[in-house]
Scaffold this motif. Structure first.
Motif, mmCIF file in Angstrom:
data_model
loop_
_atom_site.group_PDB
_atom_site.id
_atom_site.type_symbol
_atom_site.label_atom_id
_atom_site.label_comp_id
_atom_site.label_asym_id
_atom_site.label_seq_id
_atom_site.Cartn_x
_atom_site.Cartn_y
_atom_site.Cartn_z
ATOM 1 N N SER A 88 -8.328 2.057 2.794
ATOM 2 C CA SER A 88 -7.103 1.288 3.015
ATOM 3 C C SER A 88 -6.543 1.550 4.414
ATOM 4 O O SER A 88 -6.056 0.625 5.080
ATOM 5 C CB SER A 88 -6.061 1.506 1.914
ATOM 6 N N LYS A 127 -8.630 -0.451 6.796
ATOM 7 C CA LYS A 127 -8.342 -1.893 6.715
ATOM 8 C C LYS A 127 -7.071 -2.233 7.505
ATOM 9 O O LYS A 127 -7.040 -3.178 8.303
ATOM 10 C CB LYS A 127 -8.180 -2.281 5.231
ATOM 11 N N SER A 172 -7.539 -2.030 11.254
ATOM 12 C CA SER A 172 -8.311 -3.116 11.863
ATOM 13 C C SER A 172 -7.470 -4.374 12.116
ATOM 14 O O SER A 172 -7.930 -5.323 12.746
ATOM 15 C CB SER A 172 -9.528 -3.464 11.002
ATOM 16 N N SER A 173 -6.194 -4.358 11.648
ATOM 17 C CA SER A 173 -5.346 -5.529 11.889
ATOM 18 C C SER A 173 -4.714 -5.508 13.285
ATOM 19 O O SER A 173 -4.059 -6.453 13.694
ATOM 20 C CB SER A 173 -4.259 -5.630 10.802
#
Ligand code: KG4
Ligand code: ZN
Length: 350
Positions: free
Chosen positions: A183, A186, A189-190
């Motif tokens: 998480s 993730k 990576s934004s």
């Protein structure tokens, strides 16, 4: 056929191998993520109980799906350690009972050796030696020189937290959902950059990794922010944390690669699922002009196929003795063996 069993943490996993094959012919895995999610981490006692329910069911299911039965199994491989003691006990007791009842070989396998050998689960992989292996999981962070399968020497390890543990703890500090590693990665990576920058830990000592200082630095930074700021900056904090962990891993790998001039690199363990780490290790291996071997994602995290591969390699090395049905013991297993929550990898190298 060989039956491989892995229950060291929160995955109950089994795999079947036929003949000399290094790839399993069938596998089953039961993940406990949902069970532990509500507690924000693995609860050892619950994990052990779950293994004791799941393991016989998985074996039964695998047998009925493949049409094979206990009498077709000629050897059992099991993770002896390291891991959570109660969890290991379930797999080890099952394996010992199974092997003793059938009078077949029992292979006690080291979990970390399994993570390294997981690269062989890809049938197209041939590893050139010496290889330099970076093993990064929830419990371990190690750099090892692999001279041959079964012949390892430790180059560096963590002084405190493991890389996966750092991901998990920082994710929890940032209020990200369990399991933390995926998480955090993730969310990171934004964004493509961060106003934050965190220390890489033990930069001056190539023999040690350290991640506990990073966790403290992230926690201090997060505590100084308001709830709104923390929410707005979570991705950037995650990004900077991920960069600090990954760069520290890559820098030390690069140092030891220069020292031993390996012919290949191996990246393995749960954290090898991290895409930034995969990318940076690929860049390093390209710069070194050598091949990087990374197991496919499902074989980076805990699985039984990697345990079976090690037994298959040992069986090949140690001739037919351990494989023979009349011989009820594996290469160095007597039934006095027991689960080893702590099993220093160095002992395997003796
Ligand atoms: O090898 P593994 O399945 O279990 C152990 O033997 O510890 O590794 C689990 C660890 C956890 O700490 C998890 O957060 C981390 O691997 N992990 C990741 C990612 N996927 C799993 N860490 C960073 N990025 C990921 N994508
Ligand atoms: Zn593992």
């Amino acid at each position: 056929m060989l039956l491989a069993i892995e229950t060291s943490c929160d995955e109950t996993a089994i795999a079947l191998f036929e003949g000399d094959s290094l790839q399993p012919s069938a596998e089953r895995i039961a993940s406990q993520i949902r069970l532990h999610e509500q507690y924000g981490g693995v609860v050892p006692e619950l994990a052990a109980r779950e293994h004791s329910v799941a393991l016989p069911l998985l074996v039964q299911d695998l047998f009925s799906a493949t049409g094979c039965s206990a009498k077709d199994i000629k050897a059992v491989a099991v993770t002896l350690g390291p891991g959570l003691q109660g969890c290991l006990l379930v797999g080890v007791s099952f394996a010992k009972a199974f092997a003793q009842a059938l009078g077949i070989a029992l292979y006690p396998i080291h979990h970390i050796e399994g993570h390294i050998a997981a690269v062989l689960l890809d049938p197209s992989t041939t590893v050139s030696f010496p290889a330099l292996a970076l093993v990064v999981s929830g419990g371990h962070t190690m750099l090892l020189e692999v001279s041959q399968w079964g012949d390892y020497s430790l180059r560096a390890e963590t002084r405190d937290d493991a890389a996966g543990e750092a991901f998990d703890k920082i994710a929890s500090v940032l209020g990200l959902p369990y399991p933390g590693g995926p998480s955090l990665s993730k969310v990171a990576s934004s964004v493509e950059e961060s106003r934050y920058s965190f220390p890489k830990g033990m930069q001056k000592d190539p023999l040690s990794f350290s991640f506990s200082g990073l966790k403290t630095a992230v926690a201090r930074t997060a505590q100084a922010l308001s709830v709104e700021e923390l929410k707005a900056h979570t991705a950037e904090l995650a990004f900077a944390s991920e960069v600090a962990i990954v760069e520290s891993l890559v820098e030390k790998t690069s140092y030891h690669a220069r020292e031993i001039s390996p012919k290949s690199l191996i990246l393995t363990g749960g954290v090898a699922a991290n895409s930034r780490l995969r990318k940076r290790m690929q860049e390093l291996s390209t710069a070194l002009g050598i091949t990087l071997h990374v197991p496919e994602i499902r074989y980076c995290t805990d699985n039984a196929a990697m345990i079976g591969v090690v037994a298959q390699l040992q069986r090949a090395r140690l001739s037919t003795v351990a494989w023979s049905a009349k011989d009820s013991l594996g290469p160095y297993a007597g039934f006095e063996i027991g689960a080893r929550a702590r099993w220093p990898f160095e002992e395997l190298m003796l």
